[in-house]
Design an enzyme around this catalytic site. Sequence first.
Site, mmCIF file in Angstrom:
data_model
loop_
_atom_site.group_PDB
_atom_site.id
_atom_site.type_symbol
_atom_site.label_atom_id
_atom_site.label_comp_id
_atom_site.label_asym_id
_atom_site.label_seq_id
_atom_site.Cartn_x
_atom_site.Cartn_y
_atom_site.Cartn_z
ATOM 1 N N TYR A 175 33.057 -63.043 -28.575
ATOM 2 C CA TYR A 175 32.812 -63.338 -27.220
ATOM 3 C C TYR A 175 34.310 -63.534 -26.501
ATOM 4 C CZ TYR A 175 31.825 -66.159 -22.810
ATOM 5 O OH TYR A 175 31.511 -66.680 -21.689
ATOM 6 N N LYS A 177 42.758 -71.636 -22.816
ATOM 7 C CA LYS A 177 42.591 -72.895 -23.462
ATOM 8 C C LYS A 177 43.854 -73.745 -23.677
ATOM 9 C CE LYS A 177 38.324 -71.065 -25.689
ATOM 10 N NZ LYS A 177 37.266 -71.702 -25.374
ATOM 11 N N ASP A 185 42.338 -61.048 -28.580
ATOM 12 C CA ASP A 185 41.683 -62.118 -27.699
ATOM 13 C C ASP A 185 42.232 -63.619 -28.487
ATOM 14 O OD1 ASP A 185 38.483 -63.161 -26.275
ATOM 15 O OD2 ASP A 185 40.366 -64.063 -26.734
HETATM 16 P P1 KE4 Z 1 37.037 -68.795 -20.436
HETATM 17 O O1 KE4 Z 1 36.594 -67.891 -19.271
HETATM 18 O O2 KE4 Z 1 35.738 -69.712 -20.629
HETATM 19 O O3 KE4 Z 1 38.233 -69.652 -20.050
HETATM 20 O O4 KE4 Z 1 37.440 -68.202 -21.669
HETATM 21 C C1 KE4 Z 1 36.367 -67.083 -22.238
HETATM 22 C C2 KE4 Z 1 36.670 -67.065 -23.598
HETATM 23 C C3 KE4 Z 1 37.454 -65.866 -24.114
HETATM 24 N N1 KE4 Z 1 37.738 -65.467 -25.343
HETATM 25 C C4 KE4 Z 1 37.242 -66.416 -26.358
HETATM 26 C C5 KE4 Z 1 37.745 -66.088 -27.821
HETATM 27 C C6 KE4 Z 1 36.712 -67.457 -25.829
HETATM 28 O O5 KE4 Z 1 36.215 -68.426 -27.113
HETATM 29 C C7 KE4 Z 1 36.221 -67.602 -24.693
HETATM 30 C C8 KE4 Z 1 35.579 -69.178 -24.081
HETATM 31 N N2 KE4 Z 1 35.243 -69.846 -25.235
HETATM 32 C C9 KE4 Z 1 33.752 -70.729 -25.079
HETATM 33 C C10 KE4 Z 1 33.670 -71.553 -26.332
HETATM 34 N N3 KE4 Z 1 33.105 -70.596 -27.484
HETATM 35 C C11 KE4 Z 1 34.100 -71.635 -23.849
HETATM 36 C C12 KE4 Z 1 33.124 -72.761 -23.602
HETATM 37 C C13 KE4 Z 1 32.133 -72.416 -22.449
HETATM 38 O O6 KE4 Z 1 31.652 -71.072 -22.520
HETATM 39 O O7 KE4 Z 1 31.730 -73.238 -21.846
#
Ligand code: KE4
Length: 431
Positions: free
Chosen positions: A144, A267, A239
Amino acid sequence: MRKDRSRELLHRARAVIPGGVNSPVRAFKSVGGDPLFIARAKGANVWDADGNGYIDYVGSWGPMILGHADPSVVEAVKNAVDRGSSFGAPTEGEIRLAEAIVKRVPSVQKVRLVSSGTEATMSALRLARGFTGRDDIVKFEGCYHGHADHLLVKAGSGVATFDLPDSKGVPADFAKHTISLPYNDISAVRELFAQRGQKIAAIIVEPVAGNMGLVPPVNGFLETLRDVATQYGALLIFDEVMTGFRVHAAGAQGLYAITPDLTAFGKIVGGGLPLGAFGGRADVMDMLAPDGPVYQAGTLSGNPCAVAAGLKTLENLSAPGLYDQLEKISRRIGEGLAAILRETGIPGRVQRVGSMFTLYFGDGTPLKNFADAKAADHNRFSAYFAEMLARGIYLPPSGYEANFVSLAHTTDDVDRTLDSARAAMTSLAAS
Ligand code: KE4
């Protein structure tokens, strides 16, 4: 355990917020039951709106590696906001955070700050397309990278066919330049690049997958991505939104000694405030506006308060021995959970890289890709989640997520977690 207040808040929330949450995974849909509304957090603990306390392994999905409300981070943010929360103009703090990232991650020569991981990956991919003049991108099933349209896709019918949208609202046209391959499938990567490597702008990969549960790269997988990207003139994008500054001081690229062309961060780099970043080779990054032809922008990019939180977090992480300390406490819980699976005779497996781990229920064999993750026993995970929550242990509410250990987790926290896990699994074994 009283949950009246959370229930009442959920009812109110649903009236004005879709699903009552601002991000879907928070809704507990994957595990059932209603989400807790969190009122406050400190160190390794969170407290819900009814005052119930929990040992927290969500950690805001990764940012809280120091633990919640770290005093030095709180002070840094307070000092920043007292000077004004946002100017829409360059500040010295942004330079200091960029310098801190460049210093810690050798592959990053230049970096741009944004406000989320989604923005970081989306911008890195646009930059890769601009730099190479190519349209097609490769991702891996189960990884993701945020919710940009062209990344909300599912694999097409054949291995090397183009993807299909995986969300309503994403036109088929937006998915047609994305190709998904099985994670860890080295031959599929080589086969695809032999067929159409000259047309591929970039590969984007979670170097340690954390969104299908925790799936590490098999030997040779990341090396193969590096080789084929170089051979065919595609860019390799790591990523590291989740793994950056988590699994090693220089992220997964430091742990596995692979040099990507671009890296996306999120994060931890924002210390719990809205901040992401993408960076890498200067010759690629210099293609970005205002100097270059690839546009990317953001009202709150490099926000002074988020920069203060991120910079203080990275500064704290540079103290000697912290990653060893994190590894020690993380190993204690990972090995402890594996031992309890053996003791209770429940088939399952713990997969861990540093302070990220997932406990899967299933046949206990290594999980290498999304098909393996889907085949795990998610019903049993839901029952385990509920048992642990009832015992004051707050796990990520999905079997497709990683747990995060912080520097605030003590051996007592871990031992209490293991005692709860033993009781939970004994109850599962009896049911
Ligand atoms: P954000 O746009 O949520 O800050 O980041 C997206 C993203 C991009 N790449 C990786 C590897 C990620 O894990 C994420 C976001 N992770 C999720 C948890 N698996 C965020 C939690 C959520 O969607 O509320």
